[in-house]
Design an enzyme around this catalytic site. Sequence first.
Site, PDB file in Angstrom:
ATOM      1  CE  LYS A   1      -4.314   2.178   1.451  1.00 45.07           C
ATOM      2  NZ  LYS A   1      -4.702   2.501   3.128  1.00 45.07           N
ATOM      3  NE  ARG A   2       6.174   1.179   4.011  1.00 47.22           N
ATOM      4  CZ  ARG A   2       7.339   1.030   4.367  1.00 47.22           C
ATOM      5  NH1 ARG A   2       8.425   1.156   3.401  1.00 47.22           N
ATOM      6  NH2 ARG A   2       7.435  -0.470   5.309  1.00 47.22           N
TER       7      ARG A   2
END
Length: 520
Positions: free
Chosen positions: A256-257
């Site tokens: 996600k990051r």
Amino acid sequence: MSVRVRFAPSPTGRLHVGALRTALYDFLFARNQGGVNVLRIEDTDQGRYSHEAEVEFIEALAWAGIEFDEGPHVGGPHAPYRQSERKAAGVYSKWIAQLLDSGKAYKAFDTPEELSEMREYQQINKQQIGYFGGIWREAIPDQVASAEAAGKPFVIRLKVPRGQRIVFEDAIRGRIEWNSDELDDPVLIKGDGMPTYHFAAIVDDHLMGITHVIRGEEWISSAPKHICLIEAFGWEQPIWVHCPVIVGNDGKKLSKRHGATSVLDYRAMGFLPEALANFVALIGWAPGGDREVMPGRELIEAFGLDGLQPSSGRFDFEKLKWMNGNYIRLMSPEELASALIAYISVPWNLEFWSSYVREEGEPSPISGDPLLVAAQLELLDKSYRTDKTYTIDAITLCQERAATLSDFGEACAFFFQDELPMDAKAVEKWFSQEHVPLLFSALLEWVGSLGSSVKVEDCEAFLRGYAEKNGMEKLGPVVHPTRVALTGKTTGPGLFELMSLLGPERMGVRFRRALKVAER
Ligand code: GLU
């Protein structure tokens, strides 16, 4: 042969970067070739399909500038474009009947218990796992008829030919081969009569005249099944284009990051659709030469399958910011202002920031404090409605340094509030110096002597003159406290420019306030 491509998502969640890239390549290729781009919704797994997800996909694709010539939202000669609706219209029944009649598919009446027993047996005996025939592949017609007469539920499976090489040419990876003995017999029609993805996709690709199948490489393992199915029908294979996965900047699975965020979140972060598209196109495609920023039709004109790279593409968030900054600087002040106002008008874009939590090590989309973004952008919006020219000038001064639209909130905020929040460290460092109260008094006097406006050159001349008169060798001790007094910060657009834009009246208010602080 005129090119026809399709983007065929199964909307279950949000549209992520990998799928966006596939859709983008379809679009760029179709437009480059003067072909047709089709959107087909693959919702045969009704348990997982979500209508809201489809609506979001369509919104996100449209926002990213990806256009479709045919699809559920625009219609077209091959409607309907949702597979559940195609099933209801009876599109698939004729084709499955053809395979059954020619003996290339068969009905399999195995119960769930029998299937799990088969699996267990294969596991214990270290055999390949999968359905390679059981009793039904070679069952005689009578056996099938009596199972059917007894009302036993069944699925229809493809009879994968045994002992053959399955070969295909991938436009990116070249020749790929399988041994057909390693393929199990895939289900084509499920127990409830719904076609599976494999069956519906291949039939639809044929009926819709798809010439190139562009998709992610996670579908490579399904390709041999698709090829067997195409051969069972005696159809021609499309050109296969399996795009390598996108990995994070560390070479690991996209987290996600690192960018596995949904496309609409990129919109909320303040990325411009053209910049995101340009950036995403370059993950896994090289236009040749060292061109990177390719606005307008340049991407379309340059796009070709030969530039697609066989190695996995990296998602580099800093590069996305760099790309976006380039696009921000390509805009005229008016274009930029309307993009900003449009951005602020989408409620989700502001809400995004109030619930934004930056994880440890996550690259930051903005330089300011996420929790202040919404209020700062609202300030900008309010100012635009009351003083358009001033606001556009303020935006223009911040254009050089901004990476995202959201950056303008923090960057411009000082233009719109006289009671500025002051950076405590900056105040401590600069306002405590002995010469500062005198400097602020001189500035106040100067500002008071001006009319309603002041030119950039005059601001520069005053500050330089002041430094000289007071025997200061460097401009820093004059410029830094002045900037902090006017903006509350130590960084920002050019000081003389921002002084001129603020004008004598606003400067007066701020120098008076700063003087009080400095005299304490
Ligand atoms: N429906 C599949 C998906 O969700 C499409 C795979 C393909 O393009 O064949 O990605």
